[in-house]
Design a protein around this motif. Structure first.
Motif, PDB file in Angstrom:
ATOM      1  N   UNK A 109     -20.188  82.399  -6.009  1.00  0.00           N
ATOM      2  CA  UNK A 109     -20.622  83.478  -5.070  1.00  0.00           C
ATOM      3  C   UNK A 109     -20.958  84.843  -6.130  1.00  0.00           C
ATOM      4  N   UNK A 110     -22.097  85.461  -5.545  1.00  0.00           N
ATOM      5  CA  UNK A 110     -22.415  86.585  -6.332  1.00  0.00           C
ATOM      6  C   UNK A 110     -22.252  87.954  -5.469  1.00  0.00           C
ATOM      7  N   UNK A 111     -21.620  88.879  -6.217  1.00  0.00           N
ATOM      8  CA  UNK A 111     -21.414  90.139  -5.467  1.00  0.00           C
ATOM      9  C   UNK A 111     -22.659  90.899  -5.466  1.00  0.00           C
ATOM     10  N   UNK A 112     -23.006  91.577  -4.483  1.00  0.00           N
ATOM     11  CA  UNK A 112     -24.268  92.190  -4.582  1.00  0.00           C
ATOM     12  C   UNK A 112     -25.644  91.911  -5.038  1.00  0.00           C
ATOM     13  N   UNK A 113     -25.663  90.339  -5.087  1.00  0.00           N
ATOM     14  CA  UNK A 113     -26.951  89.749  -5.303  1.00  0.00           C
ATOM     15  C   UNK A 113     -27.344  89.861  -6.937  1.00  0.00           C
ATOM     16  N   UNK A 114     -26.224  90.238  -7.837  1.00  0.00           N
ATOM     17  CA  UNK A 114     -26.581  90.047  -9.339  1.00  0.00           C
ATOM     18  C   UNK A 114     -25.553  89.419  -9.982  1.00  0.00           C
ATOM     19  N   UNK A 115     -25.965  88.416 -11.002  1.00  0.00           N
ATOM     20  CA  UNK A 115     -25.111  87.819 -11.896  1.00  0.00           C
ATOM     21  C   UNK A 115     -25.479  87.940 -13.123  1.00  0.00           C
ATOM     22  N   UNK A 116     -24.527  88.708 -13.916  1.00  0.00           N
ATOM     23  CA  UNK A 116     -24.963  89.025 -15.344  1.00  0.00           C
ATOM     24  C   UNK A 116     -24.166  88.218 -16.257  1.00  0.00           C
ATOM     25  N   UNK A 163     -25.135  77.314  -9.870  1.00  0.00           N
ATOM     26  CA  UNK A 163     -26.018  77.783  -8.740  1.00  0.00           C
ATOM     27  C   UNK A 163     -25.522  79.258  -8.215  1.00  0.00           C
ATOM     28  N   UNK A 164     -26.197  79.861  -7.921  1.00  0.00           N
ATOM     29  CA  UNK A 164     -25.729  81.419  -7.238  1.00  0.00           C
ATOM     30  C   UNK A 164     -26.011  81.470  -5.646  1.00  0.00           C
ATOM     31  N   UNK A 165     -25.089  82.042  -4.968  1.00  0.00           N
ATOM     32  CA  UNK A 165     -25.333  82.312  -3.608  1.00  0.00           C
ATOM     33  C   UNK A 165     -24.575  83.367  -3.194  1.00  0.00           C
ATOM     34  N   UNK A 166     -25.202  84.092  -2.118  1.00  0.00           N
ATOM     35  CA  UNK A 166     -24.462  85.404  -1.567  1.00  0.00           C
ATOM     36  C   UNK A 166     -23.716  84.970  -0.412  1.00  0.00           C
ATOM     37  N   UNK A 167     -22.162  85.483  -0.426  1.00  0.00           N
ATOM     38  CA  UNK A 167     -21.600  84.819   0.820  1.00  0.00           C
ATOM     39  C   UNK A 167     -21.373  86.010   1.709  1.00  0.00           C
ATOM     40  N   UNK A 168     -20.747  85.713   2.739  1.00  0.00           N
ATOM     41  CA  UNK A 168     -20.454  86.932   3.876  1.00  0.00           C
ATOM     42  C   UNK A 168     -21.697  87.261   4.378  1.00  0.00           C
TER      43      UNK A 168
END
Length: 312
Positions: A48-55, A248-253
């Motif tokens: 899960x990625x917070x605020x749509x950004x993964x560093x 894989x990256x996704x936006x929760x909530x």
């Protein structure tokens, strides 16, 4: 005078077509041939990625970290530190979106036995998910094929995929590899080559289905892996954050969340009585270290190759 009425012939009967006017047909939900099992999405490790950004922070020059064994002459041990990349790569979630339009007359009048709105949404969501799997493999921004380092790409040695080729992939992703991924034609070609060599691959059961394996690693099919001019690719990957693999990256909530990174939101009913629904799926993919992913290119899958078995 007596009139004799002949009884109806035993061979006479109401016709099938007439009988059907009184019968209810059992109806299936709409079947769509483009729906696939999407094994890749099931086998991926998702973050899960917070605020749509993964560093992705990385260590630079790991070979410069100095470690020595204890010295018997009691001389001081070396000082060291671990340096980080100053401009780490950031991955931003991408949207797979579409708008479903449905006339309210359709949903009002023709929703028995199957709800028209529910079926339209189900089929559209399936199409969105199919597109998502294709993007995970082929996106020029974040797809696995575009994210593979040049040092992690090899070409097949003989044309058709061989056990030697897959062994070469394993040498590139030797730290806890998870599974191979290829087009179904690639799996068939590999099976034929193994049979020709007298080394039929073992199978493993996952998700209620059987998969060919090599060296204990499942070979997973996806029709999203490119197949052009009789050639395809084999991909081998390691998965998971803890293994420094592919994630894989996704936006929760999300508002109107219907699944992992997937939302359905009602938009409006316009003056023509058309109801509109926005279907959105936010996802991306990150390769945490270069050796988490390797690709075998130029794999020939021509089924008319000379696959005659050799007898010893």
């Amino acid at each position: 005078m007596t009139t004799v009425v002949n009884p109806p012939s035993r061979s006479m009967s109401v016709s099938d077509s007439a009988a059907r006017t009184l019968a209810n047909a059992t109806k299936t939900v709409p079947q769509m041939s483009s729906i696939t099992p999407r094994w890749l999405v099931h086998l991926m490790s998702w973050v899960p990625v917070e605020a749509g950004i993964y560093r992705v922070n990385k260590v630079v020059h790991p070979e410069s970290v100095r470690i020595e064994c204890d010295n018997y002459d009691e001389s001081p041990l070396p000082d060291t530190f671990v340096d980080y990349a100053r401009e780490p790569r950031e991955y931003r979630l991408k949207a797979v979106q579409t708008v479903l339009d449905l006339h309210t007359r359709i949903s009002d009048l023709y929703s028995s036995p199957h709800n028209q709105t529910a079926q339209q949404l189900r089929l559209t969501i399936e199409a969105v998910k199919e597109h998502q799997e294709g993007e995970l493999i082929n996106s020029p921004e974040y797809g696995m094929l575009a994210s593979t380092a040049d040092t992690q790409r090899i070409s097949t040695m003989t044309g058709p995929p061989t056990p030697d080729d897959l062994d070469a992939l394993i040498t590139k992703v030797w730290k806890q590899p998870a599974f191979f991924l290829t087009h179904p034609e690639g799996i068939a070609a590999f099976g034929r080559e193994c049979t020709r060599r007298g080394v039929p691959p073992a199978t493993v059961s996952m998700f209620g289905s059987q998969f060919l394996t090599w060296r204990g690693l499942p070979i997973v099919p996806s029709d999203k892996v490119p197949l052009e001019n009789g050639k395809t690719k084999f991909i081998l990957l390691r998965t998971g954050e803890s293994r420094q693999g592919v994630v894989g990256l996704f936006q929760p909530g999300l508002s109107g969340e219907q699944g992992m990174g997937l939302s359905v939101r009602f938009m409006q009913i316009d003056r023509s009585a058309i109801a509109s629904y926005l279907i959105s799926l936010y996802c991306s993919l990150a390769v945490l270290t270069e050796d988490a992913l390797a690709v075998l290119d130029d794999v020939e899958v021509d089924k008319f190759h000379d696959y005659a078995p050799s007898y010893r």
